[in-house]
Design an enzyme around this catalytic site. Structure first.
Site, PDB file in Angstrom:
ATOM      1  N   TYR A  98       0.823  -1.203   0.000  1.00  0.00           N
ATOM      2  CA  TYR A  98       0.000   0.000   0.000  1.00  0.00           C
ATOM      3  C   TYR A  98       0.865   1.264   0.000  1.00  0.00           C
ATOM      4  CZ  TYR A  98      -4.207  -2.734   0.582  1.00  0.00           C
ATOM      5  OH  TYR A  98      -5.247  -3.609   0.368  1.00  0.00           O
ATOM      6  N   GLU A 140      -7.892  -7.700   5.234  1.00  0.00           N
ATOM      7  CA  GLU A 140      -7.019  -8.717   4.638  1.00  0.00           C
ATOM      8  C   GLU A 140      -6.270  -9.507   5.707  1.00  0.00           C
ATOM      9  OE1 GLU A 140      -4.866  -6.260   1.877  1.00  0.00           O
ATOM     10  OE2 GLU A 140      -6.748  -5.760   0.858  1.00  0.00           O
TER      11      GLU A 140
END
Length: 400
Positions: A98, A140
């Site tokens: 990310y 996640e």
């Protein structure tokens, strides 16, 4: 969750950012892959990159998330991201990635919008990005934990124990864990990623719905060969069809996917077209294996009986279940399948059972039309769940 100051800036700049998102995401992917080409090896789908589907899906998800934050600044719209989180863990996305995405995405925003991106505007969109990333990272992490796999490493080797030709363009592969250990837990409706090395040495991933009962020690995937018809052929599907037979080994992820058969006893309406039948057959297999007495209606559309993958399995399962029926629509040769109808699926006059749970799967135009007809038939929107193969362009369209 979104500060009042940032909310005001996002509201003011969303039209400009939203209108430029396609250009922003185009530049984002081009720059990131130019500088980090290793991300194309086993992470991103080259076909979706070439077609622009991944770009449009990313743009749609960002716009939808920002819009949801503006609608309710005090609540983080985690439910909106569940589908993305499942896709991410199925390809092994990790938290550190990310930061990489943030670097290239925000550079692209500045490149495209220029001076309009003041420090305050950049800080507001930065807040939106990290709220979205934080929600995804949390989901996640939970999904990796539930699947009992290490983050970024959902992979396992499986051996093909049977190959069955379903139609001229569709084959089923029955697989068993190569290490002899028990198969991972799965739910009816979920999919796995298949990771293969292409002739040029680059790994590519594709997701395929499980088309077997999730309680078995074997797993079945049913793969349709994607022919070009003026566009590039499907890399992975054609490789599997050409080269994979009994005894071959494949690398599969743990099962993921948020569109799964519910555990209740409400009537079921399973609506599909083409290869969208695969998760529906898995649901039927599960119902049959567990002795379910739920009322089930199966509606399926295809080009012809010969093109209808898993047709015999569907008929067999319908005959096994105590309260199940099916109607098939075929564009041609419908007379070859007793009780089927000619033409495209038409749900006019459908009277869904009260409280029915509806599952949709197939090409996006088909699902849009089927959903519209179901809504006109009185089915509430909350009762309709859909599975999109590939990037979720339905979400992208909704955010446009």
């Amino acid at each position: 969750m979104l500060s009042a100051e940032s909310a005001a800036l996002i509201r003011a700049t969303l039209p400009a950012v939203g209108g430029a998102l396609d250009e922003i995401t185009t530049r984002f992917y081009a720059t990131m892959f130019a500088e980090r080409p290793e991300l194309l090896d086993g992470m991103f789908n080259r076909g979706n990159q070439a077609s622009g589907a991944q770009r449009r899906a990313l743009a749609g998800s960002i716009a939808a998330f920002a819009g949801a934050l503006l609608a309710d600044p005090d609540t983080r719209p985690d439910a909106l991201l569940a589908r993305i989180a499942h896709k991410h863990v199925a390809v092994g996305v990790t938290e550190d990635q990310y930061t990489i995405v943030h670097k290239y995405l925000f550079a692209a925003i500045v490149d495209v919008l220029g001076e309009a991106v003041t420090p305050d505007v950049a800080a507001a969109w930065d807040e939106v990005y990290w709220l979205m990333a934080g929600a995804l990272v949390a989901q996640e992490a939970r999904l990796y934990l539930e699947a009992q796999v290490r983050p970024g490493h959902p992979w396992r080797r499986w051996t093909v124990v049977e190959r069955r030709e379903e139609t001229p363009d569709t084959a089923s592969f029955l697989l068993r864990p190569s290490d002899g250990a028990p198969a991972p837990r799965a739910r009816a409706g979920q999919y796995v990623s298949v990771r293969v090395r292409m002739p040029d040495g680059v790994h590519q991933l594709r997701q395929y719905s499980l088309s077997s009962a999730p309680g078995d020690e074997t797993r079945r995937i049913t793969v349709k060969r994607v022919r070009g018809d003026g566009a590039p052929e499907g890399e992975v599907s054609n490789l599997l069809h050409r080269t994979v037979g009994v005894g071959a080994e494949l690398t599969l992820s743990a099962p993921f996917g948020d569109v799964v058969l519910d555990d209740g006893d409400a009537p079921l309406l399973l609506v599909s077209a083409g290869i969208g039948c695969t998760p529906m057959v898995a649901m039927l297999e599960h119902l049959a294996a567990t002795g379910s007495a739920r009322p089930v209606t199966v509606l399926h559309a295809d080009r012809s009986p010969a093109d209808h993958a898993l047709r015999a399995d569907t008929r067999r399962l319908i005959g096994t279940l105590p309260d199940a029926r099916a109607t098939f629509w075929y564009e041609r040769d419908a007379v070859d399948e007793p009780g089927s109808r000619t033409g495209r699926m038409d749900l006019a006059g459908l009277e869904p059972a009260a409280g029915a749970s509806v599952y949709l799967c197939g090409p996006l135009p088909f699902m849009r039309e089927a959903r519209a007809q179901l809504l006109r038939s009185g089915v509430p929107a909350r009762a309709i769940r859909y599975e999109a193969f590939g990037p979720d362009l339905w979400l992208a369209d909704a955010a446009a």
